[in-house]
Write a protein that holds these residues in place. Structure first.
Motif, mmCIF file in Angstrom:
data_model
loop_
_atom_site.group_PDB
_atom_site.id
_atom_site.type_symbol
_atom_site.label_atom_id
_atom_site.label_comp_id
_atom_site.label_asym_id
_atom_site.label_seq_id
_atom_site.Cartn_x
_atom_site.Cartn_y
_atom_site.Cartn_z
ATOM 1 N N LEU A 89 0.913 -1.381 0.018
ATOM 2 C CA LEU A 89 0.008 -0.021 0.132
ATOM 3 C C LEU A 89 0.934 1.515 0.039
ATOM 4 C CD1 LEU A 89 -2.916 -1.095 2.710
ATOM 5 C CD2 LEU A 89 -2.783 -1.163 0.147
ATOM 6 N N ASP A 114 -5.952 5.871 3.511
ATOM 7 C CA ASP A 114 -6.032 4.730 2.363
ATOM 8 C C ASP A 114 -7.174 4.366 1.889
ATOM 9 O OD1 ASP A 114 -3.384 3.284 1.680
ATOM 10 O OD2 ASP A 114 -4.926 2.029 1.201
ATOM 11 N N SER A 116 -7.708 1.184 1.475
ATOM 12 C CA SER A 116 -7.763 0.026 2.099
ATOM 13 C C SER A 116 -8.592 0.366 3.440
ATOM 14 C CB SER A 116 -6.489 -0.873 2.377
ATOM 15 O OG SER A 116 -6.846 -1.570 3.406
ATOM 16 N N PRO A 117 -9.605 -0.394 3.766
ATOM 17 C CA PRO A 117 -10.481 -0.107 5.062
ATOM 18 C C PRO A 117 -9.674 -0.281 6.357
ATOM 19 C CG PRO A 117 -11.891 -1.161 3.426
ATOM 20 C CD PRO A 117 -10.459 -1.080 2.681
ATOM 21 N N ALA A 119 -6.299 -0.493 6.627
ATOM 22 C CA ALA A 119 -5.074 0.658 6.810
ATOM 23 C C ALA A 119 -5.699 1.928 7.228
ATOM 24 C CB ALA A 119 -4.553 0.762 5.599
ATOM 25 N N ARG A 120 -6.997 2.270 6.528
ATOM 26 C CA ARG A 120 -7.309 3.471 6.738
ATOM 27 C C ARG A 120 -7.796 3.788 8.084
ATOM 28 N NH1 ARG A 120 -10.963 3.497 2.545
ATOM 29 N NH2 ARG A 120 -12.758 2.568 3.504
ATOM 30 N N GLU A 150 -13.566 7.952 2.614
ATOM 31 C CA GLU A 150 -14.786 7.219 2.698
ATOM 32 C C GLU A 150 -15.899 8.428 3.392
ATOM 33 O OE1 GLU A 150 -14.008 4.317 5.836
ATOM 34 O OE2 GLU A 150 -14.850 5.632 7.385
#
Length: 238
Positions: A89, A114, A116-117, A119-120, A150
């Motif tokens: 990532l 990010d 990616s959920p 990592a976020r 998001e």
């Protein structure tokens, strides 16, 4: 006190339009995402800030986040951290600046989370933890600004809005949509404020539509914040 956030997409679009939009924001503190990270990155960040009447207060190369301040803001402290690296990532970071405005200290963090959920969410927790330490150290109100990647019904946004206050939800101005600039249908960029300031308004910027579309693929967000004893605002963060 005007605190804003803006994803500038690495200056890949019209820089003159971008300068006009940033100037129209009239931000005292501007959190930038996708700031230049490669060749001449320091000079390009500085040139953008100066063209809009601001200066660079914080931000390193890795993570592509930066903080600009206007002439009214006094920078008390600045730091930058690379957040946990997830294999495969993009590297993420957090820039933090403690500034004084209108007799109030704000500890402001610029983040770009990010796609990616997992990592976020991890990076949101990590960044907020670092911000809260800086805020406590300097007696400042924590403020997080950035591209969350998001919307407000998703876990990371709800986490940030649970620890701080979603400024747009408190005092909305306009429809709040920030992505894409050409066809804004999602609110993925936000300002989150801590105890000690009031939100007068939060939303978009009155720049020309052609500049907003030409400058980058996100729309900017600006929150007007009021410190204790400096006037009336329709919403109080507590």
């Amino acid at each position: 006190m005007r605190v804003g956030t803006y994803n500038v997409r690495g200056l890949k679009d019209s820089v003159p339009a971008l300068v006009r939009v940033i100037t129209a924001m009239r931000a005292d503190v501007l959190c930038v995402q996708e700031a230049p990270r490669f060749l001449y990155w320091r000079g390009r960040r500085q040139a953008l800030a100066e063209a809009a009447g601001m200066r660079v207060a914080a931000g390193g190369r890795l993570g592509g986040v930066s903080i600009y301040v206007g002439p009214r803001a006094r920078v008390v402290h600045a730091e930058h951290h690379v957040l946990k690296i997830f294999l495969g990532l993009e590297i993420r970071g957090v820039a933090i600046a403690v500034v004084e405005l209108e007799g109030v200290r704000l500890a402001v963090a610029s983040i770009h989370l990010d796609l990616s959920p997992a990592a976020r969410f991890h990076h949101a927790v990590e960044a907020l933890g670092r911000l809260e330490k800086a805020a406590a150290r300097f007696g400042a109100v924590p403020v997080v600004c950035g591209d969350v990647n998001e919307q407000s019904d998703a876990p990371t946004w709800r986490y940030l809005a649970g620890r701080l206050a979603d400024a747009y939800a408190w005092a909305p101005r306009g429809d709040g949509m920030t992505f894409t600039a050409r066809e804004p249908r999602k609110r993925i960029d936000g300002v989150f404020t801590g105890t000690g300031v009031r939100v007068a308004a939060c939303g978009g910027v009155g720049a020309a539509r052609e500049d907003l579309v030409a400058a980058t693929d996100h729309l900017p967000v600006v929150a007007e914040l009021i410190g204790p004893g400096t006037g009336h605002a329709p919403a109080t963060v507590s």
